[in-house]
Motif scaffolding. Structure first.
Motif, PDB file in Angstrom:
ATOM      1  N   ILE A  19       0.710  -1.344  -0.042  1.00 51.30           N
ATOM      2  CA  ILE A  19      -0.108   0.195   0.021  1.00 51.30           C
ATOM      3  C   ILE A  19       0.996   1.143   0.009  1.00 51.30           C
ATOM      4  O   ILE A  19       0.648   2.201  -0.902  1.00 51.30           O
ATOM      5  CB  ILE A  19      -0.957   0.067   1.251  1.00 51.30           C
ATOM      6  CG1 ILE A  19      -2.008  -0.973   0.885  1.00 51.30           C
ATOM      7  CG2 ILE A  19      -1.555   1.255   1.218  1.00 51.30           C
ATOM      8  CD1 ILE A  19      -2.901  -1.317   2.256  1.00 51.30           C
ATOM      9  N   GLU A  20       1.889   1.387   0.708  1.00 52.69           N
ATOM     10  CA  GLU A  20       2.839   2.355   0.924  1.00 52.69           C
ATOM     11  C   GLU A  20       3.621   2.707  -0.363  1.00 52.69           C
ATOM     12  O   GLU A  20       3.789   3.736  -0.923  1.00 52.69           O
ATOM     13  CB  GLU A  20       3.805   2.176   2.141  1.00 52.69           C
ATOM     14  CG  GLU A  20       3.004   2.548   3.418  1.00 52.69           C
ATOM     15  CD  GLU A  20       4.092   2.060   4.566  1.00 52.69           C
ATOM     16  OE1 GLU A  20       5.193   1.640   4.167  1.00 52.69           O
ATOM     17  OE2 GLU A  20       3.727   2.369   5.769  1.00 52.69           O
ATOM     18  N   ALA A  21       3.844   1.586  -1.159  1.00 46.74           N
ATOM     19  CA  ALA A  21       4.495   1.655  -2.222  1.00 46.74           C
ATOM     20  C   ALA A  21       3.537   2.184  -3.353  1.00 46.74           C
ATOM     21  O   ALA A  21       4.068   3.102  -4.164  1.00 46.74           O
ATOM     22  CB  ALA A  21       5.099   0.170  -2.710  1.00 46.74           C
ATOM     23  N   ILE A  22       2.438   1.844  -3.200  1.00 46.99           N
ATOM     24  CA  ILE A  22       1.404   2.609  -4.380  1.00 46.99           C
ATOM     25  C   ILE A  22       1.233   3.820  -3.919  1.00 46.99           C
ATOM     26  O   ILE A  22       1.159   4.733  -4.963  1.00 46.99           O
ATOM     27  CB  ILE A  22      -0.009   1.658  -4.100  1.00 46.99           C
ATOM     28  CG1 ILE A  22       0.456   0.188  -4.738  1.00 46.99           C
ATOM     29  CG2 ILE A  22      -0.915   2.328  -5.077  1.00 46.99           C
ATOM     30  CD1 ILE A  22      -0.879  -0.731  -4.628  1.00 46.99           C
ATOM     31  N   VAL A  23       1.194   4.431  -2.646  1.00 48.32           N
ATOM     32  CA  VAL A  23       0.931   5.865  -2.552  1.00 48.32           C
ATOM     33  C   VAL A  23       2.005   6.433  -2.754  1.00 48.32           C
ATOM     34  O   VAL A  23       1.961   7.730  -3.466  1.00 48.32           O
ATOM     35  CB  VAL A  23       0.413   5.907  -0.973  1.00 48.32           C
ATOM     36  CG1 VAL A  23       0.498   7.240  -0.399  1.00 48.32           C
ATOM     37  CG2 VAL A  23      -0.631   5.176  -0.557  1.00 48.32           C
ATOM     38  N   ASP A  24       3.371   6.159  -2.627  1.00 41.17           N
ATOM     39  CA  ASP A  24       4.243   6.877  -3.158  1.00 41.17           C
ATOM     40  C   ASP A  24       4.433   6.826  -4.585  1.00 41.17           C
ATOM     41  O   ASP A  24       4.666   7.964  -5.059  1.00 41.17           O
ATOM     42  CB  ASP A  24       5.557   5.977  -2.599  1.00 41.17           C
ATOM     43  CG  ASP A  24       5.788   6.161  -1.133  1.00 41.17           C
ATOM     44  OD1 ASP A  24       5.180   6.939  -0.379  1.00 41.17           O
ATOM     45  OD2 ASP A  24       7.002   5.311  -0.674  1.00 41.17           O
ATOM     46  N   PHE A  25       4.035   5.957  -5.366  1.00 41.28           N
ATOM     47  CA  PHE A  25       4.176   5.776  -6.723  1.00 41.28           C
ATOM     48  C   PHE A  25       3.339   6.907  -7.139  1.00 41.28           C
ATOM     49  O   PHE A  25       3.317   7.785  -8.171  1.00 41.28           O
ATOM     50  CB  PHE A  25       3.774   4.501  -7.334  1.00 41.28           C
ATOM     51  CG  PHE A  25       3.806   4.552  -9.004  1.00 41.28           C
ATOM     52  CD1 PHE A  25       4.988   4.388  -9.524  1.00 41.28           C
ATOM     53  CD2 PHE A  25       2.596   4.691  -9.428  1.00 41.28           C
ATOM     54  CE1 PHE A  25       4.888   4.385 -10.826  1.00 41.28           C
ATOM     55  CE2 PHE A  25       2.680   4.600 -10.899  1.00 41.28           C
ATOM     56  CZ  PHE A  25       3.889   4.461 -11.467  1.00 41.28           C
ATOM     57  N   LEU A  86       7.275  -0.044 -15.753  1.00 41.19           N
ATOM     58  CA  LEU A  86       7.641  -1.245 -15.124  1.00 41.19           C
ATOM     59  C   LEU A  86       7.262  -0.990 -13.641  1.00 41.19           C
ATOM     60  O   LEU A  86       6.813  -2.182 -12.852  1.00 41.19           O
ATOM     61  CB  LEU A  86       9.083  -1.430 -15.337  1.00 41.19           C
ATOM     62  CG  LEU A  86       9.631  -1.791 -16.751  1.00 41.19           C
ATOM     63  CD1 LEU A  86      11.152  -2.146 -16.902  1.00 41.19           C
ATOM     64  CD2 LEU A  86       8.926  -3.234 -17.172  1.00 41.19           C
ATOM     65  N   THR A  87       7.546   0.079 -12.851  1.00 34.71           N
ATOM     66  CA  THR A  87       7.242   0.341 -11.660  1.00 34.71           C
ATOM     67  C   THR A  87       5.601   0.079 -11.563  1.00 34.71           C
ATOM     68  O   THR A  87       5.256  -0.723 -10.492  1.00 34.71           O
ATOM     69  CB  THR A  87       7.523   1.770 -11.126  1.00 34.71           C
ATOM     70  OG1 THR A  87       9.234   1.888 -11.244  1.00 34.71           O
ATOM     71  CG2 THR A  87       7.386   1.935  -9.875  1.00 34.71           C
ATOM     72  N   LEU A  88       4.743   0.719 -12.556  1.00 35.34           N
ATOM     73  CA  LEU A  88       3.331   0.775 -12.368  1.00 35.34           C
ATOM     74  C   LEU A  88       3.101  -0.887 -12.384  1.00 35.34           C
ATOM     75  O   LEU A  88       2.112  -1.613 -11.644  1.00 35.34           O
ATOM     76  CB  LEU A  88       2.720   1.287 -13.409  1.00 35.34           C
ATOM     77  CG  LEU A  88       1.119   1.493 -13.483  1.00 35.34           C
ATOM     78  CD1 LEU A  88       0.769   1.852 -12.144  1.00 35.34           C
ATOM     79  CD2 LEU A  88       0.779   2.183 -14.626  1.00 35.34           C
ATOM     80  N   SER A  89       3.536  -1.813 -13.389  1.00 31.53           N
ATOM     81  CA  SER A  89       3.227  -3.097 -13.294  1.00 31.53           C
ATOM     82  C   SER A  89       3.761  -3.829 -12.211  1.00 31.53           C
ATOM     83  O   SER A  89       3.102  -5.028 -11.944  1.00 31.53           O
ATOM     84  CB  SER A  89       3.877  -3.674 -14.831  1.00 31.53           C
ATOM     85  OG  SER A  89       5.163  -3.695 -14.836  1.00 31.53           O
ATOM     86  N   SER A  90       4.809  -3.358 -11.519  1.00 31.59           N
ATOM     87  CA  SER A  90       5.071  -4.316 -10.356  1.00 31.59           C
ATOM     88  C   SER A  90       4.026  -3.878  -9.310  1.00 31.59           C
ATOM     89  O   SER A  90       4.312  -4.724  -8.254  1.00 31.59           O
ATOM     90  CB  SER A  90       6.475  -3.720  -9.900  1.00 31.59           C
ATOM     91  OG  SER A  90       6.650  -2.317  -9.253  1.00 31.59           O
TER      92      SER A  90
END
Length: 168
Positions: A19-25, A86-90
């Motif tokens: 969740i934190e990685a998604i928010v940061d992105f 690539l980050t989005l797909s991860s």
């Protein structure tokens, strides 16, 4: 080279990291995400999109553009665009469908009656059937007598109440 999800929901800690990685992105793009369509035009928000990205994607074939949601990038793209895709797909939720009968033994999927199903297309009806069965199974396993669904539409709440009540 397509990306793949590198996160997991096996533990609460892993879920929180995801969740934190998604928010940061998403954070740098909040102004686009929160804008109304009309603002995209009136405030010229497209000008905030990297000019190299726009020029590159304008020249791209439709076939290659359709591969972007799968995390496929092209060698000739700017590095920043490749990194973005690539980050989005991860970060995407894996599309592999779980065997619900294995996860929730004894899962009972029941079709809504004609009154509850009125106005639902087949996809919505299927989603309601499966989600209601899963919620009911979990509620029964933890002996919950009340399920609170925050943010659900009026029809969804009514249908879930119906399903949970028939399984007690």
């Amino acid at each position: 080279m397509a990306g793949h999800c590198k996160y997991s929901c096996e533990t609460a800690t892993q879920t929180l990291e995801w969740i934190e990685a998604i928010v940061d992105f998403v954070r740098p793009y909040a102004f686009l995400i929160n804008a109304h369509v009309v603002n995209f035009f009136t405030d010229r928000l497209w000008e905030a999109v990297d000019r190299d990205w726009i020029n590159c994607l304008r020249r791209e074939s439709v076939e290659n553009l359709l591969l972007i949601p799968s995390g496929v990038v092209q060698d000739h793209w700017p590095d920043s665009l490749k990194e973005f895709v690539l980050t989005l797909s991860s970060l995407v939720f894996p599309r592999k469908q779980a065997d619900l009968q294995m996860v929730f033994s004894g899962l009972q999927v029941i079709s809504p009656n004609s009154v509850l199903a009125q106005g639902m297309n087949q996809k919505k009806k299927h989603e309601v059937e499966v989600l209601s069965a899963v919620v009911s199974s979990i509620a029964n396993n933890v002996r919950a007598h009340t399920v609170v669904d925050v943010g659900a539409g009026q029809m969804d709440v009514m249908i879930r109440k119906f399903y949970c009540s028939i399984n007690y």
